[in-house]
Design a protein around this motif. Structure first.
Motif, short mmCIF file in Angstrom:
data_model
loop_
_atom_site.label_atom_id
_atom_site.label_comp_id
_atom_site.label_asym_id
_atom_site.label_seq_id
_atom_site.Cartn_x
_atom_site.Cartn_y
_atom_site.Cartn_z
N SER A 39 33.89 41.44 49.24
CA SER A 39 33.71 40.34 48.30
C SER A 39 34.27 40.74 46.94
N THR A 45 35.41 32.64 45.56
CA THR A 45 35.64 31.77 46.72
C THR A 45 36.65 32.36 47.70
N TYR A 46 37.20 33.52 47.39
CA TYR A 46 38.21 34.12 48.25
C TYR A 46 37.56 34.78 49.47
N ASN A 47 38.28 34.70 50.59
CA ASN A 47 37.86 35.41 51.81
C ASN A 47 38.95 36.40 52.18
N THR A 115 32.39 35.57 51.34
CA THR A 115 33.00 35.39 50.01
C THR A 115 32.05 35.98 48.96
N LYS A 117 30.58 34.28 46.78
CA LYS A 117 29.48 33.34 46.58
C LYS A 117 28.36 33.51 47.60
#
Length: 546
Positions: A39, A45-47, A115, A117
């Motif tokens: 993360s 919000t990136y994976n 992510t 989040k």
């Protein structure tokens, strides 16, 4: 390649033990990460689940946390887990001065959904290590956490400013994360010399005896009486690459290393003294293949070769999604590439060793029936697209637990789309060790003949019209101190026992100095092993024109 269960060789294995419960042997069994990712606080919000790199630490205002998930199956009756270690290999740069590994209670996260989040909460620190900055790997002792079967998740962090650690992920081509278990196994009964009489017919061979031999695998017959192959020049292949006589010889060399595969194969051929007619390579997802270097290997007039290309078409998705047509664009793209760039016959293995990825839960998208549907859909669509040079191979694991399972039979895609039935199978050369035995045992081992008669017996009984491809085979020695004679003894059983299995039409050795489990499957790790392997390679039955 993520390995989601305890592994032996290039496959996965859990043992059922018999014999003297008072005697124990020590072994180290490794499993790869079932899920991994990281993360990023500045990119919430990136994976990064598909990345071949894991990152842990701080860079500027960004804090990155690596997450690891390991699935450990029951190590077997009477087996005691004495210790456990997680090892991560450095991808680039130097390590920070301090790296910590912590517990993570949440086991539901997935690498495709992780992510910044929704990242799981990091729990208490298990251990902190202080690696040398130039170290190539870092190891964490997790013996206090991993005691046996279960799903274990961890977080890797570092508080050192502007010096994040970068590791190789499960998607990397080598150096993937591993969880190594040190186990005590009850001593097993040792394998016996199998029957040496040939089966009554090729389609219904006599079932070889269960491996329970004294101190070493069966001793081969003398060179004067040992069965030999057809003289060179007499054997050719048909439209499905099935030899008219003899056996196709091949290799996947340099596995789990950074050595280019074509270079590794040429080295393998030079050492063994024979061209590997079958050149086995691995691809996944949107990769286009064969590559230029692979094609070049088939265009060598002095050393003719045929490709065996493994493709995980469902990489990044599920088998059920492929069967439903969700990846048709991927299949069509490869089909068009093949029609334009490669028209020679080649073997196409669709997702080798599927047992390791099966989730039998209905609706998972990864059931055994989903695999069969994925295979069928891919093969039929490629044929409909005009790819008429692919010879399709289904490649099983030959792992007793899966063979005994209720769903194993559902994996078979159907005779109309399967041209060859294949198997990946490995033996331990350590006398008395887990999976110790001769070539017959390698092909036909079983824990319960009533549940599963042995892989070769199953294949020849249920699919008598299909040629058998030993798509991966190899021998390792788990002895505390490797004994050169051990591998040589196993190799010495191959030729006489191969003669008893006429449906085997291809054999492809998997060569690596260190697989996911730390096993050395090189044929030349000792001079005695190399000499024994060279005797196999020199046999004229492997001289087949393609």
């Amino acid at each position: 390649m993520p390995i989601a269960a305890l592994a032996i060789g290039a496959g996965v294995g859990t043992a059922v033990f018999t014999g003297n419960a008072g005697a124990e042997t020590t072994d180290v069994v490794r499993t790869g990460a079932a899920e991994d990712g990281y993360s990023s606080s500045s990119r919430p919000t990136y994976n990064f689940g598909a990345s071949d790199t894991l990152v842990a630490g701080r860079q500027g205002g960004d804090t990155m946390v690596t997450y690891l998930k390991f699935k450990v199956t029951d190590p077997g009756t009477g087996v005691k887990v004495k210790g456990a270690q997680v090892t991560l290999n450095r991808e680039s740069r130097t390590f920070p001065a301090s790296i910590s590994l912590s517990k993570v209670a949440d086991t539901a996260w997935t690498e495709k959904g992780l992510t910044g989040k929704n990242k799981p909460k990091v729990g208490s620190v298990v251990t902190t290590v202080k690696p040398k900055s130039g170290a190539t790997s870092v190891t964490f002792d997790v013996s206090s956490v991993v005691k046996g079967a279960g799903t274990y998740t961890f977080a890797v962090t570092s508080t050192v400013a502007n010096s994040p650690a970068r590791f190789r992920s499960a998607e990397a081509t080598a150096g993937q994360p591993t969880l190594a278990l040190t186990v005590l196994r009850p001593t097993t009964t040792k394998p016996t010399t199998p029957a040496t009489t040939a089966p009554a017919t090729p389609t219904s061979p006599a079932t070889p005896t269960s491996p329970t031999s004294p101190t070493s695998p069966a001793t081969p017959t003398s060179p004067a009486t040992e069965p030999t192959g057809t003289p060179p020049g007499d054997c050719t292949v048909d439209a499905k690459l099935v030899p008219s006589c003899g056996v196709l010889w091949g290799a996947a060399a340099g596995g789990f290393s950074d050595v280019p595969r074509d270079e590794a194969l040429k080295t393998f051929e030079r050492k063994t003294g024979r061209t590997s007619t079958v050149y086995h390579t691995y691809h996944k997802g949107d990769e286009l293949f064969p590559t230029k270097s692979e094609i070049a290997m088939t265009n060598d007039p002095a050393n003719p070769r045929v490709l065996m290309l493994n493709w995980k078409v469902a990489y990044g998705t599920k088998w059920a999604n492929v069967a439903a047509g969700d990846q048709d664009a991927r299949i069509d793209r490869l089909s068009n590439y093949l029609k334009t760039n490669y028209t020679k016959k080649f073997f196409m293995v669709l997702h080798h060793e599927p047992e390791n990825d099966v989730n039998p839960t209905a609706g998972s998208g990864m059931t055994a029936k989903d695999y069969a549907a994925m295979f069928r859909h891919t093969a039929l669509r490629m044929r409909a697209n005009g790819v008429d040079n692919a010879v399709f191979v289904v490649a099983y694991m030959n792992y007793e637990k899966w063979n005994n399972s209720t769903w194993w039979g559902d994996l078979y895609p159907g005779d109309d789309v399967v041209d060859w039935v294949g198997v990946d199978t490995y033996n331990n050369a350590q006398p008395g060790g887990f999976h110790y035995g001769d070539f017959n045992y390698m092909m036909n081992r079983t824990t319960d003949k009533a549940k599963f008669p042995g892989w070769y017996t199953w294949a020849t009984t249920n699919h008598p019209s299909k040629p058998i491809m030993v798509a991966e085979w190899g021998v390792y020695d788990s002895s505390p101190t490797v004994v050169g004679k051990n591998k040589a003894d196993v190799y010495a059983t191959v030729l006489p026992q191969l003669a008893m299995m006429p449906q085997i039409k291809g054999m492809v050795y998997f060569e690596t100095a260190k697989d996911q489990n730390g096993h050395d499957i090189r044929m030349d790790d000792t001079p005695e092993a190399l000499a024994g392997f060279q005797k196999i390679a020199a046999d004229p039955r492997f001289t087949v024109k393609i």
